[in-house]
Design a protein around this motif. Structure first.
Motif, short mmCIF file in Angstrom:
data_model
loop_
_atom_site.label_atom_id
_atom_site.label_comp_id
_atom_site.label_asym_id
_atom_site.label_seq_id
_atom_site.Cartn_x
_atom_site.Cartn_y
_atom_site.Cartn_z
N VAL A 1 0.85 -1.19 0.00
CA VAL A 1 0.00 0.00 0.00
C VAL A 1 0.89 1.24 0.00
N LYS B 1 -9.98 -2.17 5.22
CA LYS B 1 -10.74 -2.40 3.99
C LYS B 1 -12.16 -1.92 4.24
N ASN C 1 -4.88 4.68 0.20
CA ASN C 1 -3.98 3.99 -0.71
C ASN C 1 -4.22 4.42 -2.16
N PRO D 1 -3.74 0.37 -5.91
CA PRO D 1 -4.64 -0.74 -5.56
C PRO D 1 -4.21 -2.11 -6.07
N ALA E 1 -2.99 -4.31 -3.18
CA ALA E 1 -3.49 -3.96 -1.86
C ALA E 1 -4.56 -4.91 -1.32
N SER F 1 -7.71 -0.07 1.68
CA SER F 1 -7.62 1.28 1.12
C SER F 1 -7.28 2.38 2.11
#
Length: 225
Positions: free
Chosen positions: A105, A130, A165, A168, A171, A175
């Motif tokens: 990230v 998340k 983030n 992506p 990841a 985020s």
């Protein structure tokens, strides 16, 4: 030090976290060589700070990662220069035989007036969240605001960065990211004594959270590339 973005903010840094799950049967000498090779990338001009090592004091259950890399840059283009540098490409390629899984990230810390380096012995609390699919911007903003407010509750936090983030691809759907830096493990344990203040997973819009700790090792001494 490099700052190749023409509009780079001198008080801005880019945070870069890479989480590794190393194979259980990996030879310890190979693990040490991997960590040393990655830490040695501090010699690259674009890198402001880098450290690597095992995750310590894992709070997420289960946490499918064993080691991490934390590095900092002045701009997104400096991060790109690092990732594309032959020394970095070689270090990543050499590590693949002992790596089972990777997650990464990146986020922007817009106001960071202090030194980007993190002293050896410092303890980091890393939080990566998340959000549920379809989360509204105001709901996302509430999670970011919650994490930013932690420093007011815990003055022992020496540095705090929070952001969204912007990379992506690796990841795994996470985020929202945060790093809190403490002087050492003792100060981190004080935070754990009031951990109810940090239970962001109780937020209805949060779909999952990774929370783990990491202690910064002494830097690797290496010749300039």
């Amino acid at each position: 030090m490099s700052s190749s973005d023409s509009n780079s903010n001198p008080n801005q840094i880019i945070e870069h976290i890479v989480l590794f799950h190393l194979k259980p049967d990996a030879d310890p000498s190979a693990v040490d060589a991997m960590m040393s090779s990655l830490s040695g990338l501090i010699s690259l001009e674009s890198v402001l700070h880098i450290s690597t090592g095992p995750v310590s004091g894992r709070r997420s259950n289960p946490l499918p990662f064993t080691h991490m890399l934390h590095s900092r840059y002045r701009s997104k283009s400096d991060l790109t220069s690092y990732t594309e540098h032959p020394a970095h490409v070689s270090a990543v390629a050499n590590s693949k035989p002992i790596v089972d899984d990777v997650m990464a990230v990146d986020w922007v810390a817009d106001y960071f007036p202090g030194s980007p380096t993190v002293s050896p012995g410092s303890a980091l609390r890393v939080t990566i969240a998340k959000l549920k699919e379809g989360a509204w911007d105001n709901e996302k903003g509430a999670v970011l605001g919650f994490l930013r407010g932690v420093k007011e509750k815990f003055p022992s936090i020496e540095q705090l960065t929070v952001g969204e983030n912007f990379s992506p691809a690796r990841a795994k759907g996470f985020s929202i990211c945060s790093i809190a830096v403490f002087k050492g493990k003792d100060e981190l344990e004080e935070l754990d004594a009031q951990s109810e203040l940090l239970e962001i997973e109780q937020n209805d819009v949060v779909d999952g959270v990774l929370v783990f700790d990491y202690v910064v090792a002494a830097p690797v001494q290496t010749a300039s590339l």
